[in-house]
Scaffold this motif. Structure first.
Motif, PDB file in Angstrom:
ATOM      1  N   PHE A   4      34.596  27.478  13.912  1.00 13.83           N
ATOM      2  CA  PHE A   4      34.769  28.162  15.192  1.00 13.83           C
ATOM      3  C   PHE A   4      35.648  29.405  15.061  1.00 13.83           C
ATOM      4  O   PHE A   4      35.481  30.366  15.798  1.00 13.83           O
ATOM      5  N   ILE A  22      34.565  18.119  18.886  1.00 11.53           N
ATOM      6  CA  ILE A  22      33.672  19.251  18.598  1.00 11.53           C
ATOM      7  C   ILE A  22      34.318  20.046  17.469  1.00 11.53           C
ATOM      8  O   ILE A  22      35.231  20.830  17.693  1.00 11.53           O
ATOM      9  N   LYS A  24      32.442  21.344  14.415  1.00 12.01           N
ATOM     10  CA  LYS A  24      31.591  22.287  13.696  1.00 12.01           C
ATOM     11  C   LYS A  24      30.593  22.877  14.690  1.00 12.01           C
ATOM     12  O   LYS A  24      29.959  22.122  15.436  1.00 12.01           O
ATOM     13  N   PRO A  25      30.449  24.211  14.725  1.00 12.22           N
ATOM     14  CA  PRO A  25      29.515  24.770  15.706  1.00 12.22           C
ATOM     15  C   PRO A  25      28.066  24.371  15.450  1.00 12.22           C
ATOM     16  O   PRO A  25      27.646  24.268  14.294  1.00 12.22           O
ATOM     17  N   THR A  26      27.322  24.146  16.511  1.00  7.94           N
ATOM     18  CA  THR A  26      25.882  23.891  16.388  1.00  7.94           C
ATOM     19  C   THR A  26      25.191  25.256  16.266  1.00  7.94           C
ATOM     20  O   THR A  26      25.815  26.290  16.560  1.00  7.94           O
ATOM     21  N   GLN A  29      25.491  27.639  19.158  1.00 11.10           N
ATOM     22  CA  GLN A  29      26.871  28.138  19.284  1.00 11.10           C
ATOM     23  C   GLN A  29      27.165  29.176  18.209  1.00 11.10           C
ATOM     24  O   GLN A  29      27.731  30.238  18.483  1.00 11.10           O
ATOM     25  N   GLY A  49      20.368  19.083  24.344  1.00 12.66           N
ATOM     26  CA  GLY A  49      21.297  18.269  23.567  1.00 12.66           C
ATOM     27  C   GLY A  49      21.870  18.989  22.359  1.00 12.66           C
ATOM     28  O   GLY A  49      22.519  18.402  21.520  1.00 12.66           O
ATOM     29  N   SER A  50      21.632  20.323  22.300  1.00 11.43           N
ATOM     30  CA  SER A  50      22.045  21.072  21.118  1.00 11.43           C
ATOM     31  C   SER A  50      23.408  21.753  21.287  1.00 11.43           C
ATOM     32  O   SER A  50      23.811  22.536  20.446  1.00 11.43           O
ATOM     33  N   GLY A  51      24.093  21.469  22.373  1.00 10.94           N
ATOM     34  CA  GLY A  51      25.397  22.091  22.607  1.00 10.94           C
ATOM     35  C   GLY A  51      25.300  23.431  23.318  1.00 10.94           C
ATOM     36  O   GLY A  51      26.164  24.291  23.178  1.00 10.94           O
ATOM     37  N   LYS A  52      24.254  23.611  24.109  1.00 13.01           N
ATOM     38  CA  LYS A  52      24.052  24.870  24.850  1.00 13.01           C
ATOM     39  C   LYS A  52      25.189  25.155  25.821  1.00 13.01           C
ATOM     40  O   LYS A  52      25.612  26.293  25.957  1.00 13.01           O
ATOM     41  N   THR A  53      25.651  24.123  26.501  1.00  8.73           N
ATOM     42  CA  THR A  53      26.675  24.342  27.533  1.00  8.73           C
ATOM     43  C   THR A  53      27.942  24.930  26.907  1.00  8.73           C
ATOM     44  O   THR A  53      28.466  25.937  27.381  1.00  8.73           O
ATOM     45  N   GLN A  89      32.633  20.187  31.613  1.00  9.00           N
ATOM     46  CA  GLN A  89      32.894  20.847  30.313  1.00  9.00           C
ATOM     47  C   GLN A  89      33.897  21.983  30.485  1.00  9.00           C
ATOM     48  O   GLN A  89      34.766  22.188  29.651  1.00  9.00           O
ATOM     49  N   ASP A 313      23.568  14.940  30.388  1.00  3.90           N
ATOM     50  CA  ASP A 313      24.090  14.424  29.131  1.00  3.90           C
ATOM     51  C   ASP A 313      24.481  12.966  29.313  1.00  3.90           C
ATOM     52  O   ASP A 313      25.576  12.648  29.715  1.00  3.90           O
ATOM     53  N   ARG A 341      20.106  12.329  21.747  1.00  3.61           N
ATOM     54  CA  ARG A 341      20.960  13.507  21.887  1.00  3.61           C
ATOM     55  C   ARG A 341      22.030  13.535  20.805  1.00  3.61           C
ATOM     56  O   ARG A 341      22.434  12.521  20.301  1.00  3.61           O
TER      57      ARG A 341
HETATM   58  P1  AMP Z   1      24.416  20.102  25.793  1.00  2.00           P
HETATM   59  O1  AMP Z   1      23.283  20.548  24.911  1.00  2.00           O
HETATM   60  O2  AMP Z   1      25.245  21.239  26.283  1.00  2.00           O
HETATM   61  O3  AMP Z   1      23.947  19.222  26.936  1.00  2.00           O
HETATM   62  O4  AMP Z   1      25.428  19.209  24.902  1.00  2.00           O
HETATM   63  C1  AMP Z   1      25.137  17.916  24.449  1.00  2.00           C
HETATM   64  C2  AMP Z   1      26.388  17.169  23.968  1.00  2.00           C
HETATM   65  O5  AMP Z   1      26.836  17.681  22.709  1.00  2.00           O
HETATM   66  C3  AMP Z   1      27.599  17.243  24.903  1.00  2.00           C
HETATM   67  O6  AMP Z   1      28.117  15.937  25.098  1.00  2.00           O
HETATM   68  C4  AMP Z   1      28.612  18.086  24.180  1.00  2.00           C
HETATM   69  O7  AMP Z   1      29.944  17.702  24.446  1.00  2.00           O
HETATM   70  C5  AMP Z   1      28.258  17.828  22.717  1.00  2.00           C
HETATM   71  N1  AMP Z   1      28.582  18.976  21.845  1.00  2.00           N
HETATM   72  C6  AMP Z   1      28.561  20.291  22.161  1.00  2.00           C
HETATM   73  N2  AMP Z   1      28.868  21.057  21.089  1.00  2.00           N
HETATM   74  C7  AMP Z   1      29.099  20.207  20.051  1.00  2.00           C
HETATM   75  C8  AMP Z   1      29.474  20.383  18.662  1.00  2.00           C
HETATM   76  N3  AMP Z   1      29.662  21.605  18.152  1.00  2.00           N
HETATM   77  N4  AMP Z   1      29.625  19.273  17.913  1.00  2.00           N
HETATM   78  C9  AMP Z   1      29.422  18.029  18.432  1.00  2.00           C
HETATM   79  N5  AMP Z   1      29.071  17.799  19.718  1.00  2.00           N
HETATM   80  C10 AMP Z   1      28.904  18.864  20.536  1.00  2.00           C
END
Ligand code: AMP
Length: 349
Positions: A4, A22, A24-26, A29, A49-53, A89, A313, A341
């Motif tokens: 990050f 959290i 490591k960035p997805t 991100q 579920g990929s950490g978009k938010t 979040q 989620d 997810r």
């Molecule tokens: P989303 O795709 O935003 O609905 O996120 C799905 C889930 O992944 C949520 O519970 C987040 O808290 C979690 N999340 C977001 N970013 C990461 C990350 N870099 N590593 C692990 N989990 C994550």
């Protein structure tokens, strides 16, 4: 260098992320955060579920910490439940800032919402209909100075389906400043790309997940062909089998109408299954209560319309059952995105 840190995020935010696991960035991100921090508009298309938010919450919080004021950011989202999830979040990640947020959705007290808006929260998370109602009925707040406009599930906001947001969106877009930064996110952006470009006009950075099918790889997908007459019997059998074979289980059943949702839920309750319904004809308090009961595993089955299909989620869902065939591939993607997810090894029937 920490993942990050490389993206340009401040140490306090990275620390906050670590506390939430959290680390490591997805990919969404990794790609979008640096561009957003640089001040570019962004269109992010990644599987659910990929950490978009967090991909938009983190850079917005960083910018807010550099120049805090209210109202700094407006997030629009199609469903009330998603609004609460996004706010959560912002709250947990923005805790060290003393972040003030405000959720503006239908089914809740409008006067209380107007009061909250007049107190200039940093972040407003809203469904378009209710926010537009506030603009039509009062002038106690304005969003003329916002820095960020986010459209989460952006394609759904622009679709002209059973809930048509276009008129409400127009009211809102007239009230936001031209020199804002616009961020658009969804698992399925491509259908509405041209319309989206009229909202994110500032040479948007476009990022799309490279995986061809936007469902999670670990998802096991099965198709069951049964005569219409015995569909309910098969459903009960399927649930019963899953319940017998697994100690820890939870299932979401998607239906096409509120009526069917209600009927299936009543049927499952007749068979003593721990089931709750979630659809748009329920009162908002009942919707939250149903979701909370399901999330806390008090009830193991959620029977829902597509109100629950996008973005929610719910970490422990093992099975998604499509009781009707979704009319569009992207609805299927959103529905099955409720399971497997963050890399969990669950299956889909
Ligand atoms: P989303 O795709 O935003 O609905 O996120 C799905 C889930 O992944 C949520 O519970 C987040 O808290 C979690 N999340 C977001 N970013 C990461 C990350 N870099 N590593 C692990 N989990 C994550």
């Amino acid at each position: 260098m920490d993942g990050f840190t490389r993206l340009g995020l401040s140490s306090w935010l990275i620390e906050q992320c670590k506390q939430l696991g959290i680390c490591k960035p997805t990919p969404v991100q990794e790609n979008c955060i640096p561009q957003i921090l640089e001040g570019r508009d962004c269109m992010g298309c990644a599987k659910t579920g990929s950490g978009k938010t967090a991909a938009f919450v983190l850079p917005i919080l960083q910018k807010l910490s550099e120049d805090p004021f209210g109202i700094f950011c407006l997030v629009l989202t199609p469903t009330r439940e998603l609004a609460y999830q996004i706010a959560e979040q912002f709250r947990v990640l923005g805790k060290p800032l003393g972040l003030k947020d405000c959720i503006i959705v239908g089914g809740m007290d409008m006067v209380a919402q107007a009061l909250e808006l007049s107190r200039k929260p940093h972040i407003v998370i809203a469904t378009p209909g209710r926010l537009a109602d506030h603009f039509r009925s009062s002038n106690t707040f304005n969003i003329k100075k916002i820095r960020f406009l986010v459209l989460d599930e952006a394609d759904r906001l622009l679709e002209q389906g059973c809930t048509d947001f276009t008129q409400d969106l127009q009211v809102i877009l007239e009230a936001v400043p031209v020199n804002r930064q616009t961020l658009l996110f969804s698992a399925t952006l491509t259908d509405t790309l041209q319309e989206l470009k009229t909202i994110a006009m500032n040479k948007p950075f476009f990022w799309e997940s490279t995986s061809e099918v936007r469902t999670v790889e670990k998802l096991e997908q099965k198709y069951i062909l049964v005569p219409e007459k015995v569909k309910e019997a098969y459903l009960v059998h399927l649930i019963q089998t899953f319940q017998d074979e697994h100690e820890d289980w939870s299932i979401i059943i998607f239906t096409n109408t509120c009526k069917n949702c209600q009927i299936i839920n009543m049927m499952l309750r007749e068979f003593s299954f721990p089931s709750v319904a979630l659809h748009s004809m329920m009162k908002q308090k009942q919707r939250f209560a149903a979701l909370a009961k399901f999330k806390s595993s008090v009830f193991k089955i959620l029977v829902a319309t597509d109100v629950a299909a996008r973005g929610l989620d719910i970490p422990t869902v093992q099975v998604v059952i499509n009781h009707n065939t979704p009319g569009l591939p992207k609805i299927y993607i959103h529905r099955v995105g409720r399971t497997a997810r963050a890399g969990k090894d669950f299956c889909y029937c």
